[in-house]
Design a protein around this motif. Structure first.
Motif, PDB file in Angstrom:
ATOM      1  N   GLU A   1       0.840  -1.215   0.000  1.00  0.00           N
ATOM      2  CA  GLU A   1       0.000   0.000   0.000  1.00  0.00           C
ATOM      3  C   GLU A   1       0.864   1.249   0.000  1.00  0.00           C
ATOM      4  O   GLU A   1       0.676   2.163  -0.796  1.00  0.00           O
ATOM      5  N   PHE A   2       1.832   1.245   0.896  1.00  0.00           N
ATOM      6  CA  PHE A   2       2.744   2.376   1.047  1.00  0.00           C
ATOM      7  C   PHE A   2       3.520   2.637  -0.232  1.00  0.00           C
ATOM      8  O   PHE A   2       3.640   3.769  -0.688  1.00  0.00           O
ATOM      9  N   ALA A   3       4.061   1.563  -0.798  1.00  0.00           N
ATOM     10  CA  ALA A   3       4.894   1.712  -1.998  1.00  0.00           C
ATOM     11  C   ALA A   3       4.048   2.255  -3.154  1.00  0.00           C
ATOM     12  O   ALA A   3       4.493   3.114  -3.911  1.00  0.00           O
ATOM     13  N   GLY A   4       2.811   1.775  -3.250  1.00  0.00           N
ATOM     14  CA  GLY A   4       1.928   2.241  -4.313  1.00  0.00           C
ATOM     15  C   GLY A   4       1.576   3.707  -4.117  1.00  0.00           C
ATOM     16  O   GLY A   4       1.624   4.510  -5.042  1.00  0.00           O
ATOM     17  N   LYS A   5       1.263   4.050  -2.873  1.00  0.00           N
ATOM     18  CA  LYS A   5       0.833   5.415  -2.566  1.00  0.00           C
ATOM     19  C   LYS A   5       1.951   6.433  -2.788  1.00  0.00           C
ATOM     20  O   LYS A   5       1.724   7.517  -3.313  1.00  0.00           O
ATOM     21  N   TYR A   6       3.151   6.088  -2.363  1.00  0.00           N
ATOM     22  CA  TYR A   6       4.266   7.045  -2.459  1.00  0.00           C
ATOM     23  C   TYR A   6       5.185   6.757  -3.635  1.00  0.00           C
ATOM     24  O   TYR A   6       6.260   7.327  -3.743  1.00  0.00           O
ATOM     25  N   ASN A   7       4.735   5.846  -4.487  1.00  0.00           N
ATOM     26  CA  ASN A   7       5.475   5.557  -5.711  1.00  0.00           C
ATOM     27  C   ASN A   7       6.933   5.149  -5.439  1.00  0.00           C
ATOM     28  O   ASN A   7       7.862   5.663  -6.048  1.00  0.00           O
ATOM     29  N   VAL A   8       7.106   4.245  -4.491  1.00  0.00           N
ATOM     30  CA  VAL A   8       8.450   3.745  -4.171  1.00  0.00           C
ATOM     31  C   VAL A   8       8.749   2.546  -5.057  1.00  0.00           C
ATOM     32  O   VAL A   8       8.025   1.556  -5.011  1.00  0.00           O
ATOM     33  N   PRO A   9       9.784   2.615  -5.873  1.00  0.00           N
ATOM     34  CA  PRO A   9      10.148   1.426  -6.649  1.00  0.00           C
ATOM     35  C   PRO A   9      10.528   0.299  -5.684  1.00  0.00           C
ATOM     36  O   PRO A   9      11.390   0.478  -4.824  1.00  0.00           O
ATOM     37  N   LEU A  10       9.826  -0.818  -5.811  1.00  0.00           N
ATOM     38  CA  LEU A  10       9.951  -1.897  -4.832  1.00  0.00           C
ATOM     39  C   LEU A  10      10.401  -3.160  -5.552  1.00  0.00           C
ATOM     40  O   LEU A  10       9.869  -3.494  -6.621  1.00  0.00           O
ATOM     41  N   ARG A  11      11.389  -3.853  -4.962  1.00  0.00           N
ATOM     42  CA  ARG A  11      11.922  -5.041  -5.609  1.00  0.00           C
ATOM     43  C   ARG A  11      12.050  -6.140  -4.563  1.00  0.00           C
ATOM     44  O   ARG A  11      12.491  -5.887  -3.444  1.00  0.00           O
ATOM     45  N   VAL A  12      11.658  -7.344  -4.917  1.00  0.00           N
ATOM     46  CA  VAL A  12      11.822  -8.493  -4.018  1.00  0.00           C
ATOM     47  C   VAL A  12      12.927  -9.357  -4.593  1.00  0.00           C
ATOM     48  O   VAL A  12      12.882  -9.714  -5.779  1.00  0.00           O
ATOM     49  N   LEU A  13      13.928  -9.688  -3.798  1.00  0.00           N
ATOM     50  CA  LEU A  13      15.020 -10.508  -4.302  1.00  0.00           C
ATOM     51  C   LEU A  13      15.645 -11.344  -3.188  1.00  0.00           C
ATOM     52  O   LEU A  13      15.303 -11.169  -2.021  1.00  0.00           O
ATOM     53  N   SER A  14      16.509 -12.274  -3.584  1.00  0.00           N
ATOM     54  CA  SER A  14      17.039 -13.235  -2.625  1.00  0.00           C
ATOM     55  C   SER A  14      18.329 -12.751  -1.994  1.00  0.00           C
ATOM     56  O   SER A  14      19.212 -12.243  -2.685  1.00  0.00           O
ATOM     57  N   SER A  15      18.460 -12.977  -0.691  1.00  0.00           N
ATOM     58  CA  SER A  15      19.722 -12.658  -0.020  1.00  0.00           C
ATOM     59  C   SER A  15      20.684 -13.840  -0.131  1.00  0.00           C
ATOM     60  O   SER A  15      21.777 -13.793   0.400  1.00  0.00           O
ATOM     61  N   PHE A  16      20.238 -14.896  -0.809  1.00  0.00           N
ATOM     62  CA  PHE A  16      21.087 -16.083  -0.930  1.00  0.00           C
ATOM     63  C   PHE A  16      21.801 -16.152  -2.276  1.00  0.00           C
ATOM     64  O   PHE A  16      22.698 -16.954  -2.457  1.00  0.00           O
TER      65      PHE A  16
END
Ligand code: ADP
Ligand code: ASP
Ligand code: MG
Length: 411
Positions: A217-232
């Protein structure tokens, strides 16, 4: 040079060795010239362990003290990570939510962030430091420690990224992106290069715990480029870019269905033979709401012979409480019978492509029917269809739908 907020989840900081790996990754990003703010979760299992101890003393421990306790998990990992960075010659400082001043409301155990003071962080970044902030926690107006709900470190990361106007918020976890469904249930699930905020929001709210719903919700509202990735993944970022959560673009609408979400935490209650009169829904669901029980799906049958039936779902933890309330309601409204199922699940298909295509529902129902899976309830919105099933069918249903919508094949 960019400003990047990196959030590392519980498994990614689950041991001292993993924390050292995180430090090495942060060093690589620093070496490439970027400013880095890190948000950590508690070590995996730690939040449950802490809350379990409290429950061992009193199942009704006050939310204020639960927050005081749970917030300690993140304080351990921020300090260890700062130490690991300092050992590598990188100046670093760790802060609790309260020290940064992540100001929240006072809704203990599910607080919402109101405001973040970024001054201290900016000063540190300017001085060349890496800033390490405890996820999941903040402080209310009166200085009480609050927490943001389970999985809340995602939201800490995104909120900090929004407040700092960071170039990207990277959510490092134990999978290398957002998949078409939970890869633990369907090994043929495929990583998505991109998914829209809208779809990710539906996936998260329908049970995909890879991102906390509020963070999306936050990322959509404030237009934060969001990425999900592996720490492995150890290799170059370019080889492991994870999944980008983004606004809808041309070319993204091709997939009819982007993913399948499920929620095992639901239970279903039915009240039968309710006299069919105006106000009856309120007389049934009002007392449920008054008991602070959140209702998810609601289905009311078309009345026949002057009576009607209503079925709704609640969180499984609220099942027995809801049943007690409903039994009282049944007497008050003169209903014939109350029934319930604690072992149900909700399985949902999600996709913006649904808007412009007919036949998704029938494909879904046909696939479930072929496997002999009975549907208890159905609910739809513009970009999702959800069904309630017996829990024993969860894996079969997810895999069947995954195949029926061709999600295992490259888009
Ligand atoms: P972290 O501790 O890093 O916050 P979580 O356990 O909260 O990690 O979230 C990652 C997990 O989410 C994965 O291990 C995976 O089992 C689960 N998951 C559920 N749905 C999905 C999905 N659609 N794509 C990827 N992971 C998913
Ligand atoms: N440690 C918290 C939890 O387990 C927050 C998080 O990991 O995001 O829910
Ligand atoms: Mg998480």
């Amino acid at each position: 040079m960019a400003l990047i907020v990196q959030k590392y989840g519980g498994t990614s900081v689950g041991t001292v060795e993993r924390i050292e790996k995180v430090a090495e990754r942060v060093m690589r990003w620093r070496a490439a010239g970027h400013d880095i703010v890190v948000v950590t979760s508690a070590m995996s299992g730690e939040t449950n362990r802490l809350l379990g101890m409290a429950k061992g003393i009193d199942a009704n421990a006050t939310p204020r003290e639960l927050d005081m306790l749970a917030a300690t998990g993140e304080q351990v990992t921020i300090a260890l990570l700062a130490i690991a960075l300092q050992k590598r010659g990188q100046e670093a400082r760790s802060y609790t939510g309260g020290q940064v001043r992540i100001l929240t409301d006072d809704a203990h155990t599910k607080a919402r962030i109101r405001e973040i003071d970024t001054q201290r962080i900016r000063d540190d970044l300017r001085a060349g430091r890496v800033v390490v902030v405890a996820g999941f926690q903040g402080v209310d107006d009166d200085g009480n420690i609050t927490t943001l709900g389970r999985g809340g470190s995602d939201t800490s990361g995104v909120a900090l990224a929004a407040a700092l106007k960071a170039d990207e918020c990277q959510i490092y976890t134990d999978v290398d992106g957002v998949y078409t469904t939970d890869p633990r249930v369907e090994p043929k699930a495929r990583r998505l290069d991109k998914i829209t905020f809208e779809e990710m929001l539906e996936m998260a709210s329908l049970g995909s715990k890879v991102l906390q719903i509020r963070s999306v919700e936050f990322a959509g509202k404030y237009n934060v480029p969001l990425r999900v990735l592996s720490s492995f993944d150890e290799g170059a970022f370019e080889d492991h870019p994870g999944t980008l959560i983004t606004y809808e673009e041309n070319g993204m609408e091709e997939a009819l269905i982007s993913g399948i979400a499920f929620n095992r935490d639901e239970a279903q209650l039915t009240i039968k033979g309710v006299p069919d009169a105006p106000g009856v829904a309120y007389r049934i669901l009002g007392p449920i709401a008054d008991a602070n029980i959140e209702v998810d799906m609601i289905v009311q049958n078309i009345g026949a012979d002057g009576t009607t039936d209503m079925t709704f779902t609640v969180h499984r933890n609220d099942y027995s409480k809801a049943m007690d309330v409903l039994e009282g309601v049944a007497k008050d409204v003169g209903a014939r019978q109350v029934a319930g199922l604690a072992n149900i699940v909700k399985v949902s298909v999600v996709g913006v492509g649904m808007r412009s295509h007919a036949g998704i529902a029938s494909t879904m129902f046909a696939a479930l029917a072929r496997e002999g899976i009975n549907i208890h309830m159905i609910s739809t919105s513009e970009i999702k269809i959800s069904v309630v099933l017996d829990e024993k069918y969860l894996e079969l249903a997810v895999r069947t739908l995954h195949e029926a919508f061709g999600l295992d094949k490259a888009a």
